[in-house]
Design a protein around this motif. Structure first.
Motif, mmCIF file in Angstrom:
data_model
loop_
_atom_site.group_PDB
_atom_site.id
_atom_site.type_symbol
_atom_site.label_atom_id
_atom_site.label_comp_id
_atom_site.label_asym_id
_atom_site.label_seq_id
_atom_site.Cartn_x
_atom_site.Cartn_y
_atom_site.Cartn_z
ATOM 1 N N ARG A 23 -13.314 -1.925 -9.584
ATOM 2 C CA ARG A 23 -13.423 -0.508 -9.113
ATOM 3 C C ARG A 23 -14.722 -0.690 -8.252
ATOM 4 O O ARG A 23 -14.999 -0.139 -7.203
ATOM 5 C CB ARG A 23 -13.362 0.457 -10.166
ATOM 6 C CG ARG A 23 -11.867 0.769 -10.217
ATOM 7 C CD ARG A 23 -11.710 2.065 -11.259
ATOM 8 N NE ARG A 23 -10.221 2.262 -11.342
ATOM 9 C CZ ARG A 23 -9.857 3.129 -12.607
ATOM 10 N NH1 ARG A 23 -10.567 3.606 -13.287
ATOM 11 N NH2 ARG A 23 -8.457 3.260 -12.514
ATOM 12 N N GLY A 24 -15.612 -1.407 -9.046
ATOM 13 C CA GLY A 24 -17.060 -1.375 -8.408
ATOM 14 C C GLY A 24 -17.225 -2.465 -7.445
ATOM 15 O O GLY A 24 -17.681 -2.033 -6.264
ATOM 16 N N ASN A 25 -16.267 -3.388 -7.355
ATOM 17 C CA ASN A 25 -16.148 -4.308 -6.075
ATOM 18 C C ASN A 25 -15.492 -3.577 -4.967
ATOM 19 O O ASN A 25 -15.906 -3.864 -3.664
ATOM 20 C CB ASN A 25 -15.127 -5.590 -6.501
ATOM 21 C CG ASN A 25 -15.927 -6.570 -7.334
ATOM 22 O OD1 ASN A 25 -16.887 -6.651 -7.492
ATOM 23 N ND2 ASN A 25 -15.414 -7.338 -7.904
ATOM 24 N N GLU A 26 -14.578 -2.712 -5.371
ATOM 25 C CA GLU A 26 -13.771 -1.958 -4.063
ATOM 26 C C GLU A 26 -14.840 -1.011 -3.809
ATOM 27 O O GLU A 26 -14.805 -0.584 -2.550
ATOM 28 C CB GLU A 26 -12.846 -1.262 -4.826
ATOM 29 C CG GLU A 26 -11.754 -0.485 -3.883
ATOM 30 C CD GLU A 26 -10.398 0.062 -4.720
ATOM 31 O OE1 GLU A 26 -10.475 1.322 -4.787
ATOM 32 O OE2 GLU A 26 -9.720 -0.494 -4.909
ATOM 33 N N ALA A 27 -15.707 -0.429 -4.487
ATOM 34 C CA ALA A 27 -16.561 0.465 -3.833
ATOM 35 C C ALA A 27 -17.430 -0.284 -3.217
ATOM 36 O O ALA A 27 -18.076 0.543 -2.037
ATOM 37 C CB ALA A 27 -17.259 1.354 -5.114
ATOM 38 N N THR A 28 -17.876 -1.422 -3.338
ATOM 39 C CA THR A 28 -18.766 -2.314 -2.737
ATOM 40 C C THR A 28 -18.533 -2.935 -1.444
ATOM 41 O O THR A 28 -19.190 -2.690 -0.420
ATOM 42 C CB THR A 28 -19.563 -3.210 -3.570
ATOM 43 O OG1 THR A 28 -19.928 -2.856 -4.788
ATOM 44 C CG2 THR A 28 -20.373 -4.029 -2.792
ATOM 45 N N HIS A 29 -17.048 -3.249 -1.349
ATOM 46 C CA HIS A 29 -16.449 -4.013 -0.240
ATOM 47 C C HIS A 29 -15.489 -3.091 0.555
ATOM 48 O O HIS A 29 -15.181 -3.794 1.654
ATOM 49 C CB HIS A 29 -15.972 -5.292 -0.697
ATOM 50 C CG HIS A 29 -17.194 -6.181 -1.349
ATOM 51 N ND1 HIS A 29 -18.276 -6.819 -0.745
ATOM 52 C CD2 HIS A 29 -17.296 -6.440 -2.592
ATOM 53 C CE1 HIS A 29 -19.029 -7.214 -1.741
ATOM 54 N NE2 HIS A 29 -18.402 -7.092 -3.000
ATOM 55 N N GLU A 30 -15.100 -2.156 0.209
ATOM 56 C CA GLU A 30 -13.778 -1.500 0.756
ATOM 57 C C GLU A 30 -14.394 -0.225 1.472
ATOM 58 O O GLU A 30 -15.253 0.369 1.001
ATOM 59 C CB GLU A 30 -12.793 -1.151 -0.141
ATOM 60 C CG GLU A 30 -12.295 -2.682 -0.702
ATOM 61 C CD GLU A 30 -11.639 -3.265 0.293
ATOM 62 O OE1 GLU A 30 -11.150 -3.114 1.177
ATOM 63 O OE2 GLU A 30 -11.456 -4.712 -0.008
ATOM 64 N N ILE A 31 -13.701 0.197 2.479
ATOM 65 C CA ILE A 31 -14.015 1.648 3.306
ATOM 66 C C ILE A 31 -13.646 2.810 2.270
ATOM 67 O O ILE A 31 -14.426 3.701 2.241
ATOM 68 C CB ILE A 31 -13.440 1.552 4.564
ATOM 69 C CG1 ILE A 31 -14.050 0.588 5.281
ATOM 70 C CG2 ILE A 31 -13.727 3.123 5.173
ATOM 71 C CD1 ILE A 31 -15.497 0.644 5.601
ATOM 72 N N PRO A 32 -12.380 2.948 1.863
ATOM 73 C CA PRO A 32 -12.136 4.212 1.234
ATOM 74 C C PRO A 32 -12.949 4.555 -0.170
ATOM 75 O O PRO A 32 -13.527 3.653 -0.596
ATOM 76 C CB PRO A 32 -10.775 3.851 0.658
ATOM 77 C CG PRO A 32 -10.264 2.938 1.387
ATOM 78 C CD PRO A 32 -11.511 1.979 1.657
ATOM 79 N N ALA A 33 -13.285 5.844 0.025
ATOM 80 C CA ALA A 33 -14.229 6.423 -1.341
ATOM 81 C C ALA A 33 -13.362 6.535 -2.440
ATOM 82 O O ALA A 33 -12.257 6.402 -2.428
ATOM 83 C CB ALA A 33 -14.516 7.768 -0.840
ATOM 84 N N SER A 34 -13.830 6.348 -3.552
ATOM 85 C CA SER A 34 -13.270 6.322 -4.777
ATOM 86 C C SER A 34 -13.032 8.046 -5.123
ATOM 87 O O SER A 34 -13.052 8.944 -4.334
ATOM 88 C CB SER A 34 -14.351 5.950 -5.848
ATOM 89 O OG SER A 34 -13.559 5.846 -7.434
ATOM 90 N N THR A 35 -12.384 8.052 -6.211
ATOM 91 C CA THR A 35 -11.592 9.365 -6.664
ATOM 92 C C THR A 35 -12.177 9.744 -7.760
ATOM 93 O O THR A 35 -13.036 9.097 -8.576
ATOM 94 C CB THR A 35 -10.223 9.380 -6.802
ATOM 95 O OG1 THR A 35 -9.916 8.412 -7.690
ATOM 96 C CG2 THR A 35 -9.467 9.048 -5.225
ATOM 97 N N LEU A 36 -12.287 11.132 -8.200
ATOM 98 C CA LEU A 36 -12.690 11.546 -9.557
ATOM 99 C C LEU A 36 -11.992 10.952 -10.492
ATOM 100 O O LEU A 36 -12.543 10.459 -11.477
ATOM 101 C CB LEU A 36 -12.195 13.189 -9.625
ATOM 102 C CG LEU A 36 -12.413 13.770 -11.062
ATOM 103 C CD1 LEU A 36 -13.716 13.845 -11.436
ATOM 104 C CD2 LEU A 36 -11.997 15.252 -10.824
ATOM 105 N N GLU A 37 -10.885 10.808 -10.518
ATOM 106 C CA GLU A 37 -10.029 10.075 -11.512
ATOM 107 C C GLU A 37 -10.593 8.644 -11.808
ATOM 108 O O GLU A 37 -10.726 8.313 -12.877
ATOM 109 C CB GLU A 37 -8.381 9.854 -10.992
ATOM 110 C CG GLU A 37 -7.729 9.404 -12.245
ATOM 111 C CD GLU A 37 -6.181 9.228 -11.897
ATOM 112 O OE1 GLU A 37 -5.444 9.712 -12.909
ATOM 113 O OE2 GLU A 37 -5.874 8.732 -11.053
ATOM 114 N N LYS A 38 -10.784 7.789 -10.629
ATOM 115 C CA LYS A 38 -11.083 6.510 -10.797
ATOM 116 C C LYS A 38 -12.539 6.633 -11.385
ATOM 117 O O LYS A 38 -12.851 5.616 -12.326
ATOM 118 C CB LYS A 38 -10.904 5.641 -9.525
ATOM 119 C CG LYS A 38 -9.788 5.473 -8.902
ATOM 120 C CD LYS A 38 -9.773 4.663 -7.899
ATOM 121 C CE LYS A 38 -8.538 3.928 -7.458
ATOM 122 N NZ LYS A 38 -8.456 3.299 -6.186
ATOM 123 N N ALA A 39 -13.387 7.138 -11.009
ATOM 124 C CA ALA A 39 -14.751 7.288 -11.326
ATOM 125 C C ALA A 39 -14.943 7.674 -12.689
ATOM 126 O O ALA A 39 -15.545 7.020 -13.513
ATOM 127 C CB ALA A 39 -15.655 8.070 -10.663
#
Length: 139
Positions: free
Chosen positions: A93-109
């Protein structure tokens, strides 16, 4: 919610963890604050960064790759086989937050924050609490 709007400030997300070193505590507090403020992508990034803080605190060299820090934690026994799947969630999830455009969600965070809390409890808090029951060292 109050009249359909989010109240601000909200309570601090996550749970307190005792016995953290100052740098790790500051990073964990930042993850909690970002999650509380709705900055879910930032929370994911901080949870990932906390893995690096833990590795360096436990003896890993600085200025290494993220994979180095994860390997260090596993090889040193701080990430046990049962923990690996949920540490991978923090990492992915940290990698996704670093390298991908879509924002994270309340549930994931909040999930990543919960996994990070448990890691910190196992690595630091249990040792901190156990020390309270140990006899003082004899000279």
């Amino acid at each position: 919610m109050l009249n359909g709007h989010r109240m601000s400030p909200t309570g601090l997300a996550g749970e307190h963890v005792d016995g953290l070193p100052p740098d790790t505590a500051a990073a964990y507090d930042e993850a909690r604050v970002t999650a509380s403020g709705g900055a879910f992508t930032a929370c994911e990034l901080m949870c990932r960064k906390i893995l690096m803080h833990v590795a360096v605190d436990k003896g890993a060299d600085t200025n290494k790759s993220f994979a180095y820090y994860i390997d260090f934690l596993q090889n040193a026994g701080f990430i046990t086989p049962p923990m690996k799947p949920w540490v991978d969630i923090i990492r992915l999830r940290g990698n996704e937050a670093t390298h991908e455009i879509p924002a994270s969600t309340l549930e994931k965070a909040t999930g990543s924050l919960a996994f990070t809390t448990q890691l910190l409890r196992l690595v630091y808090e249990m040792e901190f609490r156990a020390a309270q029951f140990m006899p003082p060292p004899t000279a």
